[in-house]
Scaffold this active site. Sequence first.
Site, PDB file in Angstrom:
ATOM      1  N   ARG A   1       0.917  -1.180  -0.008  1.00 49.86           N
ATOM      2  CA  ARG A   1      -0.130   0.057   0.004  1.00 49.86           C
ATOM      3  C   ARG A   1       0.787   1.336   0.092  1.00 49.86           C
ATOM      4  O   ARG A   1       0.451   2.337  -0.719  1.00 49.86           O
ATOM      5  CB  ARG A   1      -0.904   0.062   1.290  1.00 49.86           C
ATOM      6  CG  ARG A   1      -2.123  -1.042   0.937  1.00 49.86           C
ATOM      7  CD  ARG A   1      -3.078  -1.140   2.220  1.00 49.86           C
ATOM      8  NE  ARG A   1      -3.967  -2.222   1.627  1.00 49.86           N
ATOM      9  CZ  ARG A   1      -5.225  -2.463   2.570  1.00 49.86           C
ATOM     10  NH1 ARG A   1      -5.170  -2.062   3.797  1.00 49.86           N
ATOM     11  NH2 ARG A   1      -6.195  -3.163   2.000  1.00 49.86           N
TER      12      ARG A   1
ATOM     13  N   TYR B   1      -6.803  -0.068  -6.408  1.00 47.40           N
ATOM     14  CA  TYR B   1      -6.183  -1.282  -6.276  1.00 47.40           C
ATOM     15  C   TYR B   1      -5.588  -1.279  -4.834  1.00 47.40           C
ATOM     16  O   TYR B   1      -5.287  -0.176  -4.024  1.00 47.40           O
ATOM     17  CB  TYR B   1      -5.432  -1.939  -7.228  1.00 47.40           C
ATOM     18  CG  TYR B   1      -4.378  -1.301  -7.746  1.00 47.40           C
ATOM     19  CD1 TYR B   1      -3.450  -0.437  -7.278  1.00 47.40           C
ATOM     20  CD2 TYR B   1      -3.913  -1.672  -9.222  1.00 47.40           C
ATOM     21  CE1 TYR B   1      -2.279   0.115  -7.965  1.00 47.40           C
ATOM     22  CE2 TYR B   1      -2.672  -1.311  -9.641  1.00 47.40           C
ATOM     23  CZ  TYR B   1      -2.022  -0.343  -9.051  1.00 47.40           C
ATOM     24  OH  TYR B   1      -0.934   0.279  -9.626  1.00 47.40           O
ATOM     25  N   GLU B   2      -5.137  -2.598  -4.361  1.00 48.39           N
ATOM     26  CA  GLU B   2      -4.462  -2.708  -3.033  1.00 48.39           C
ATOM     27  C   GLU B   2      -5.549  -2.353  -2.025  1.00 48.39           C
ATOM     28  O   GLU B   2      -5.151  -1.599  -0.979  1.00 48.39           O
ATOM     29  CB  GLU B   2      -3.274  -2.071  -2.896  1.00 48.39           C
ATOM     30  CG  GLU B   2      -2.319  -2.654  -3.592  1.00 48.39           C
ATOM     31  CD  GLU B   2      -1.736  -4.302  -3.117  1.00 48.39           C
ATOM     32  OE1 GLU B   2      -2.144  -4.484  -1.974  1.00 48.39           O
ATOM     33  OE2 GLU B   2      -1.139  -4.843  -3.768  1.00 48.39           O
ATOM     34  N   GLY B   3      -6.794  -2.314  -2.076  1.00 51.38           N
ATOM     35  CA  GLY B   3      -7.782  -1.737  -1.327  1.00 51.38           C
ATOM     36  C   GLY B   3      -8.212  -0.350  -1.768  1.00 51.38           C
ATOM     37  O   GLY B   3      -7.474   0.467  -1.810  1.00 51.38           O
TER      38      GLY B   3
END
Lengths: 593, 593
Positions: free
Chosen positions: B296, B440-442
């Site tokens: 992140r 992306y990545e949350g």
Amino acid sequence: MPRYDAPIRDMKFIFHDVLALQNYSNLDGFADATPDIVDQILETSGKFASEVLFPLNSVGDKQGCKRADDATVKTPDGFPDAYKQFVENGWPLLSKTPEMGGQGLPHALSIAVSEMMSAANMAFAMYPGLTSGAYEALMAGGSDDQKQIYGPKMATGEWAGTMNLTEPQCGTDLGLIKTKAIPQGDGSYKLTGQKIWISGGEQDLTENIIHLVLARIEGAPEGIKGISLFVVPKYFVNEDGSLGERNTVSCGGLEEKMGIHGNATCVMNYEDATGWLVGDEHKGMRTMFIMMNEARLGVGMQGLAQAEVAYQNAADFARERLQSRALSGPKAPEKPADPIIVHPDVRRMLMDTRAFIEGARMFSYWTALYGDLLHKSPDEKVREKAGDYMALMTPVVKAFLTDRGLKACNDALQLHGGTGFTKDQGVEQYVRDVRIALIYEGTNGIQALDLVGRKLAANGGRAIFTFFAELDDFIAENESDEELKPFIDALATAKGELQEATSWLMQNGMSDFNNAGAASMDYLELFGLTALGYMWAKMAKTALAKRGSDPFYDDKLVTARYYISRILPETSAHLAKLKTGAEPLMALEADRF
Amino acid sequence: MPRYDAPIRDMKFIFHDVLALQNYSNLDGFADATPDIVDQILETSGKFASEVLFPLNSVGDKQGCKRADDATVKTPDGFPDAYKQFVENGWPLLSKTPEMGGQGLPHALSIAVSEMMSAANMAFAMYPGLTSGAYEALMAGGSDDQKQIYGPKMATGEWAGTMNLTEPQCGTDLGLIKTKAIPQGDGSYKLTGQKIWISGGEQDLTENIIHLVLARIEGAPEGIKGISLFVVPKYFVNEDGSLGERNTVSCGGLEEKMGIHGNATCVMNYEDATGWLVGDEHKGMRTMFIMMNEARLGVGMQGLAQAEVAYQNAADFARERLQSRALSGPKAPEKPADPIIVHPDVRRMLMDTRAFIEGARMFSYWTALYGDLLHKSPDEKVREKAGDYMALMTPVVKAFLTDRGLKACNDALQLHGGTGFTKDQGVEQYVRDVRIALIYEGTNGIQALDLVGRKLAANGGRAIFTFFAELDDFIAENESDEELKPFIDALATAKGELQEATSWLMQNGMSDFNNAGAASMDYLELFGLTALGYMWAKMAKTALAKRGSDPFYDDKLVTARYYISRILPETSAHLAKLKTGAEPLMALEADRF
């Protein structure tokens, strides 16, 4: 499946309940705009937008326009046929003057129709949109002959029109135009030069294209005071109205762009092309400015329109996509997960957009009605106020609605998660398409400068003071209403901040113009937020009065509360920023960036 | 001509002057990171980014990746050769552990290197970026055998790694994963299922690809507690390390996306593919979470990186484009118009981005240094604080830097006017590429929820209280310094608002989780603004001390002043919004949107 459903219920609310168009029957054409007629027009044009134009939206994006070696341009599959229907249905004639074959209906109504067309297919809607702009310029500045030759066919949309301003070395600064016009002694001119970014400069939708071209007559003064406007038809028009020979104007290439692929953005080469002066020599900018308010209002609508279609599809996705459980416990325990609309942060994005859209729609229709009043009111005072308001509100509608429209499209994409970034659902197209609306017809920065540099100061600030007085009256009239009070209080706070910002500008913007420039965008944002606050207060008042007859009014009040509690508080940051003055922006040397 | 010049001067300022890496020589590998070595690494990697990767950025966008009928994937021209050089230069080894052949240098330094690679070519940089993520997951959760088999070749980048999480029915909610793993009795499993949006799932850059795959072992518990992690190599690895047979995992298709066209986003089909469990059964999420902070942080850097390259090109354009005259009178009277950098509103966009970039760079390197302290400090209290800070700051770095990074790219496009909307200068590509980083990545909404729902509450709020105490100490230490006072005062105000928001959350978020969800994004924004305010105060302090030795420090102070006067005032609006609670967001029925 992606969809566009025309927001007709909301349009009816504005036209019938809030603006009450039926009360303006003293204006030309308004008597014909009975509620029934208005509803019928909204419904049939909405159906056309949804069923004919929207399915072509992604087709246009994928195919784009193609230029052949012979300089002809092919629009995407389906566009020519849809355009034919569009003309046959008579949509372009709605608010055009009966002398040119138009229906003479309110301009405000045609704004609603153009919102729908633009929402369904922005790239398509630009073709008739620019034709209307060129038509209005000809009506405003052209000779009777010119109006007669080009007007009727442009009014119907059988012929298209274009606006040729930009050249490689000049966009904002039209004083730098190089395109030359040489008088031929017979009233005609030969034009030579290159124009770029000409939307619809060439296409396969219409049998003729009427180019309006800014150029410099040989020997004209330097700069903006030497610019003249010319009409240059693609095909000459014979005396009997039939088409004659081809003029020497052609499309030299198409731009590759981020979005609006379905609209042909052309490099136009004028090679001794024959044209005729529109209006007076060296006064081309004057005619341009006449039509610019309307064109800018139209661009603002594009921001709103793309936000609307993006919002609808985001709301669908939020209701359908199952992912995780509600923070407050499962809402759809029979399903593997809850629909994501249960999540407050998903709703934040939807409500932000909803509150923007409905406020912006009201603001733009309200402004458009002043356009009608300006042209049609028998009362000089009303016309004066209408002219003041049109001038004052137009840059705000253009910039605020497109800035927030982009945000709304980006929020809709975000709500779709990874799906939003792929081409699957089409939502990323709205982000790419709407992006140009922040730029053309004067960048949003130019709108902000127009607002603080020209519109505020005009006639000693008459327009803004009239607006403040109107707000004060509205507040005074309604502040004792308990249910309305939260909206009135919020509006009063925002209005106070806008007034403080205005005073600051008047005190600091004249002594150092850079202070005005540095404050301009924050001032415009503060203005837009306050104007929408006023619109929301007006709508809340109407909704409170009508509540009970339709759940629509309860929803309206929910959204109104959202606007004042979750969007309007942004005003104070803009006030704080603009009061810093120009120093923080100007301190760095240019080569240190 | 578009360019990317690595911002090495600014990086040196952070590493040497503010963070003072040289003071951490007690940590493993830091003694090797002498100022000379750091400078050399920054300069050579910056040169590689500018000269090798940046020229391929637009190539990658135009060509995209191609999948052939045999399910192989071709990356854009030049990518394989650039990747070869990238591996040969040893960039992937920089901060990797010496046991796997790495150089063991500070993680903070490798973050700077990845910023440069990502700025020059985000689509390219994702290939090694994801390999690093997969490598870290294997190091964190894999067996010694697995580390030995895959570690060294993944460390060098000779083999790539991927992360296979998403399936059509699940993105955020990984408990819905359906991919099945059936034990074969010999320690291996057969995996069957479909994964989507797998970056670099197939490519022609590396001889092997090591897929890390989340799947559900037959009979596993429902939901997130039944998810296991597997390693599934594209080619099996023989005992001698050579490559064996092809595994039954293949690319079923490529996504069409808004941006990052140079990165192959694959549908991956697992058809009885052989894999081995990484870590314990049903504990796959634990390993994923270990590596997620780093991943992140890397995504946050993408926001910053795209902002930097967009800013550089916008600044060039602003210095070169001649259009109109300065409001205060001509600045380049010998030219047909002034460069547009004379206009305050153009500078507003540049300064907004500059103040964001420099603050965000400091914030992310500062956070990354806590990553080093977490892994390498001999002092348990330091490791505890570092772990707390990594956990607390990571969602802010990820979401705040990508949100503002998108804004920065959009401002750079806007500054280019019509040119920005065309593909001419490449600026619109930055807008399209960076867009995925918010997802992306949350998604950024998930980051905000992670911040308010998990990170604030962990260990009784220890992390946030430690941060507040650090801010209080800094304010107390410096408030008597006259020159520093404006920065300290601004920080104190923002900190007070963040503290008020935190108290509000603690009082209202527990009783109604929807209040926490409704406040989450505004809280994250308020946190990010305050954190950057702290970074700017630290940088201003250093710049004041060093002033006179280099005009760089004067520029830094100008930008610091801009940040506190023109960006930091946004905090109050976020505080006002979040204190409304959930009601305005939740009032509307789902079917009324």
